[in-house]
Write a protein that holds these residues in place. Structure first.
Motif, PDB file in Angstrom:
ATOM      1  N   GLY A 166      41.254  34.345  91.451  1.00  0.00           N
ATOM      2  CA  GLY A 166      42.611  33.844  91.680  1.00  0.00           C
ATOM      3  C   GLY A 166      42.574  32.330  91.894  1.00  0.00           C
ATOM      4  N   ARG A 167      41.548  31.874  92.646  1.00  0.00           N
ATOM      5  CA  ARG A 167      41.458  30.429  92.937  1.00  0.00           C
ATOM      6  C   ARG A 167      41.258  29.602  91.677  1.00  0.00           C
ATOM      7  NH1 ARG A 167      39.662  31.854  97.969  1.00  0.00           N
ATOM      8  NH2 ARG A 167      37.499  32.145  97.335  1.00  0.00           N
ATOM      9  N   VAL A 168      40.535  30.164  90.720  1.00  0.00           N
ATOM     10  CA  VAL A 168      40.330  29.437  89.455  1.00  0.00           C
ATOM     11  C   VAL A 168      41.688  29.133  88.812  1.00  0.00           C
ATOM     12  CG1 VAL A 168      39.423  29.656  87.090  1.00  0.00           C
ATOM     13  CG2 VAL A 168      38.046  30.430  89.052  1.00  0.00           C
ATOM     14  N   PHE A 169      42.568  30.129  88.840  1.00  0.00           N
ATOM     15  CA  PHE A 169      43.881  29.953  88.215  1.00  0.00           C
ATOM     16  C   PHE A 169      44.779  29.047  89.061  1.00  0.00           C
ATOM     17  CE2 PHE A 169      42.072  33.422  85.932  1.00  0.00           C
ATOM     18  CZ  PHE A 169      42.583  33.295  84.653  1.00  0.00           C
ATOM     19  N   GLU A 170      44.652  29.161  90.386  1.00  0.00           N
ATOM     20  CA  GLU A 170      45.430  28.249  91.250  1.00  0.00           C
ATOM     21  C   GLU A 170      45.042  26.802  90.954  1.00  0.00           C
ATOM     22  OE1 GLU A 170      44.534  29.407  95.306  1.00  0.00           O
ATOM     23  OE2 GLU A 170      44.961  31.488  94.759  1.00  0.00           O
ATOM     24  N   ASP A 171      43.720  26.550  90.907  1.00  0.00           N
ATOM     25  CA  ASP A 171      43.254  25.170  90.657  1.00  0.00           C
ATOM     26  C   ASP A 171      43.756  24.683  89.298  1.00  0.00           C
ATOM     27  OD1 ASP A 171      41.998  25.321  93.051  1.00  0.00           O
ATOM     28  OD2 ASP A 171      39.965  25.603  92.242  1.00  0.00           O
ATOM     29  N   LEU A 172      43.702  25.568  88.322  1.00  0.00           N
ATOM     30  CA  LEU A 172      44.167  25.199  86.976  1.00  0.00           C
ATOM     31  C   LEU A 172      45.636  24.761  87.033  1.00  0.00           C
ATOM     32  CD1 LEU A 172      43.824  25.356  83.789  1.00  0.00           C
ATOM     33  CD2 LEU A 172      44.812  27.647  83.996  1.00  0.00           C
ATOM     34  N   HIS A 173      46.444  25.567  87.695  1.00  0.00           N
ATOM     35  CA  HIS A 173      47.876  25.254  87.744  1.00  0.00           C
ATOM     36  C   HIS A 173      48.148  24.007  88.577  1.00  0.00           C
ATOM     37  CE1 HIS A 173      49.974  28.468  85.566  1.00  0.00           C
ATOM     38  NE2 HIS A 173      48.833  29.101  85.738  1.00  0.00           N
ATOM     39  N   ARG A 174      47.410  23.861  89.682  1.00  0.00           N
ATOM     40  CA  ARG A 174      47.622  22.650  90.505  1.00  0.00           C
ATOM     41  C   ARG A 174      47.265  21.407  89.696  1.00  0.00           C
ATOM     42  NH1 ARG A 174      45.517  25.662  95.233  1.00  0.00           N
ATOM     43  NH2 ARG A 174      47.346  26.237  96.470  1.00  0.00           N
ATOM     44  N   SER A 175      46.203  21.527  88.887  1.00  0.00           N
ATOM     45  CA  SER A 175      45.807  20.346  88.095  1.00  0.00           C
ATOM     46  C   SER A 175      46.874  20.003  87.055  1.00  0.00           C
ATOM     47  CB  SER A 175      44.450  20.583  87.417  1.00  0.00           C
ATOM     48  OG  SER A 175      44.614  21.477  86.326  1.00  0.00           O
ATOM     49  N   HIS A 176      47.761  20.960  86.784  1.00  0.00           N
ATOM     50  CA  HIS A 176      48.877  20.688  85.866  1.00  0.00           C
ATOM     51  C   HIS A 176      50.176  20.422  86.626  1.00  0.00           C
ATOM     52  CE1 HIS A 176      46.142  22.295  82.799  1.00  0.00           C
ATOM     53  NE2 HIS A 176      46.878  21.617  81.941  1.00  0.00           N
ATOM     54  N   GLY A 177      50.072  20.270  87.947  1.00  0.00           N
ATOM     55  CA  GLY A 177      51.249  19.840  88.705  1.00  0.00           C
ATOM     56  C   GLY A 177      52.103  20.949  89.276  1.00  0.00           C
ATOM     57  N   VAL A 178      51.612  22.206  89.235  1.00  0.00           N
ATOM     58  CA  VAL A 178      52.391  23.311  89.810  1.00  0.00           C
ATOM     59  C   VAL A 178      52.164  23.340  91.325  1.00  0.00           C
ATOM     60  CG1 VAL A 178      52.593  25.843  89.925  1.00  0.00           C
ATOM     61  CG2 VAL A 178      52.326  24.699  87.712  1.00  0.00           C
ATOM     62  N   GLU A 179      53.235  23.572  92.066  1.00  0.00           N
ATOM     63  CA  GLU A 179      53.101  23.705  93.520  1.00  0.00           C
ATOM     64  C   GLU A 179      53.161  25.185  93.882  1.00  0.00           C
ATOM     65  OE1 GLU A 179      55.506  22.761  97.548  1.00  0.00           O
ATOM     66  OE2 GLU A 179      55.960  21.446  95.839  1.00  0.00           O
ATOM     67  N   PHE A 180      52.253  25.609  94.769  1.00  0.00           N
ATOM     68  CA  PHE A 180      52.266  27.010  95.222  1.00  0.00           C
ATOM     69  C   PHE A 180      52.729  27.086  96.666  1.00  0.00           C
ATOM     70  CE2 PHE A 180      49.102  27.392  91.790  1.00  0.00           C
ATOM     71  CZ  PHE A 180      49.571  28.530  91.159  1.00  0.00           C
ATOM     72  N   ARG A 181      53.456  28.143  96.975  1.00  0.00           N
ATOM     73  CA  ARG A 181      53.786  28.455  98.363  1.00  0.00           C
ATOM     74  C   ARG A 181      53.335  29.891  98.595  1.00  0.00           C
ATOM     75  NH1 ARG A 181      57.350  24.370 100.331  1.00  0.00           N
ATOM     76  NH2 ARG A 181      57.450  25.600 102.224  1.00  0.00           N
ATOM     77  N   PHE A 182      52.089  30.023  99.088  1.00  0.00           N
ATOM     78  CA  PHE A 182      51.536  31.356  99.343  1.00  0.00           C
ATOM     79  C   PHE A 182      51.954  31.841 100.729  1.00  0.00           C
ATOM     80  CE2 PHE A 182      48.332  29.755  96.209  1.00  0.00           C
ATOM     81  CZ  PHE A 182      48.698  30.630  95.213  1.00  0.00           C
ATOM     82  N   GLY A 183      51.953  33.152 100.883  1.00  0.00           N
ATOM     83  CA  GLY A 183      52.319  33.735 102.176  1.00  0.00           C
ATOM     84  C   GLY A 183      53.810  33.650 102.455  1.00  0.00           C
ATOM     85  N   GLU A 184      54.592  33.349 101.440  1.00  0.00           N
ATOM     86  CA  GLU A 184      56.047  33.254 101.623  1.00  0.00           C
ATOM     87  C   GLU A 184      56.736  34.150 100.593  1.00  0.00           C
ATOM     88  OE1 GLU A 184      57.797  29.242 101.876  1.00  0.00           O
ATOM     89  OE2 GLU A 184      55.781  28.513 102.310  1.00  0.00           O
TER      90      GLU A 184
END
Ligand SMILES: Cc1cc2nc3c(=O)[nH]c(=O)nc-3n(C[C@H](O)[C@H](O)[C@H](O)COP(=O)(O)OP(=O)(O)OC[C@H]3O[C@@H](n4cnc5c(N)ncnc54)[C@H](O)[C@@H]3O)c2cc1C
Length: 405
Positions: free
Chosen positions: A187-205
């Protein structure tokens, strides 16, 4: 004349019809599809087609002419409303039709979100061609997009929205992306990929409310943490529910899907089920699984067709799925859900996004995902099937061919 009826004009239904003819069945085939389009494949709807890079026609399983040429009576825009297993009848549009054998390939529908503002204009789901058309329009011109759910649909949609220059925030109640599907490590691999493209995540919400603007369109998302996220478009990708209504009303065994044995037979002898709707006994795993992925419709439809023809069928494929996001392409064999493995081993360049991940349980391979590495699926699946305890050092060593581990 013998009549086989297929309910559900998706990939599983279309492939079943194709196999019936390929295997020499010369009876009547009636294929009912509730959507107006002939059967099509859904993966492009969140990838090439959504990005405007793939033609609409490329999604169709067969050309319209194919159904005529193969004498398949395709009835699009027709919903089957009831099955009577005792009378061997299906009902649609108020009229009944008898069948000798019936295949349920009714697929799945997006799980709907039930919060204030859920029906506001601009709150979208992604399952059908028109859904994808509307999303592509909505993404045009760099909008603010909030995606609810960091599963495969959510992440692929987030990638498409970023590629259309939208501002993207993903809200997800789990602690990470793809959590239930591949666990936290991948999951972290995909999170990092998306963050590197400017996506913001709000986990636990979670999304608590959608608020409308003056025109009645969605304008913002209130999260469970009290954050207000401005939004021109909200895409809800919180999973799917199998379309089991017909089966349960008809008294077939249903448990998170239409329950089948390994030959894709339901609890009624002349009724079969395949694709997203089927909860099928997989001998490899020794349990029933419902696999909501393309390959299961592609292969399950034909397997059900052979079973309907009386052939000996044991549907025992290693579950397989794939995804494309930005420049990352991956294939995954097996079901690496949290709790099913105790170790993850990597071969190749994880940071450079060119690697294979292996999920192990007591040294045995549960699943393998190849990321921007190709032509290894057969070897990975053979290792899963072998049930052998594997040496993690050799697994991680690119110098050791997979076939020799
Ligand atoms: C946007 C998107 C992207 C995807 N991408 C991937 C991917 O990259 N990789 C992957 O492995 N999988 C992917 N999938 C999953 C894959 O598309 C599904 O597993 C596959 O479509 C299942 O096919 P099916 O034929 O079982 O069901 P469906 O595709 O759901 O088709 C069932 C059809 O039956 C019809 N129907 C239902 N009830 C009735 C009725 N009573 N009467 C008549 N017709 C009825 C429905 O309207 C529907 O048209 C994706 C799915 C979506 C939505």
């Amino acid at each position: 004349m013998t009549r086989f009826v297929i309910v559900g004009g998706g990939l599983a239904g279309a492939k079943a019809a194709e196999t019936l003819r390929a295997e020499g069945f010369d009876g009547e085939i009636v294929l009912f599809g509730a959507e107006p389009e002939p059967p099509y494949e859904r993966p492009p709807l969140s990838k090439g087609y959504l990005l405007g890079k793939a033609e609409r026609e490329s999604a169709f399983v067969h050309s319209a002419q194919w159904y005529a040429d193969h004498n398949v009576d395709l009835r699009t825009g027709v919903t089957v409303t009831a099955i009577d297993p005792a009378a061997h009848e299906v009902t649609s549009g108020g009229s009944a039709m008898t069948y000798d054998k019936l295949l349920l390939a009714t697929g799945a529908s997006p799980r709907r979100i039930d919060i204030p503002g859920a029906t506001l204009d601009g709150v979208r789901y992604l399952r059908t061609l028109p859904d994808s058309d509307r999303l592509r329009e909505a993404f045009a011109g760099g909008r603010r997009v909030v995606v609810i759910g960091a599963g495969w649909i959510g992440l692929e949609t987030a990638a498409a929205a970023r590629m259309a220059d939208c501002q993207v925030t993903v809200v997800e109640p789990q602690p990470g992306a793809l959590y239930g599907s591949v666990g936290p490590e991948l999951g972290r691999v995909f999170e990092d990929l998306h963050r590197s493209h400017g996506v913001e995540f709000r986990f636990g919400e979670t999304a608590a409310e959608f608020h409308g603007d003056a025109s009645g369109r969605v304008g913002s998302v209130l999260t469970s943490a009290g954050a207000v996220l401005p939004a021109d478009v909200v895409v809800v990708g919180i999973g799917v529910m199998p379309n089991v209504g017909l089966a349960s009303s008809a008294g077939l065994e249903v448990s998170n899907g239409v329950v089948t044995d390994a030959a894709l037979r339901t609890s009624h002898p002349d009724i079969y089920a395949a694709g997203d709707v089927a909860q099928t006994f997989l001998p490899l795993l020794g349990r029933h699984v419902r696999v909501e992925h393309w390959a299961n419709a592609l292969n399950g439809g034909p397997a059900a067709a052979r079973s309907m023809l009386g052939q000996q069928v044991t549907y025992d494929r290693v579950p397989y799925f794939y995804s494309d996001q930005y420049d990352l392409g991956m294939e995954c064999s097996g079901l690496p859900e949290p709790g099913t493995y105790d170790e993850v081993v990597y071969r190749g360049d994880r940071a450079g996004l060119e690697f294979i991940a292996f999920w192990l349980s007591a040294g045995k391979l549960v699943a393998g995902m190849n990321v921007n590495v190709w032509d290894v699926t057969e070897d990975v699946q053979a290792l899963i099937r072998s049930g052998r305890v594997l040496d993690p050092v050799r697994l991680a060593d690119p110098a050791v061919p997979l076939a020799e581990i």
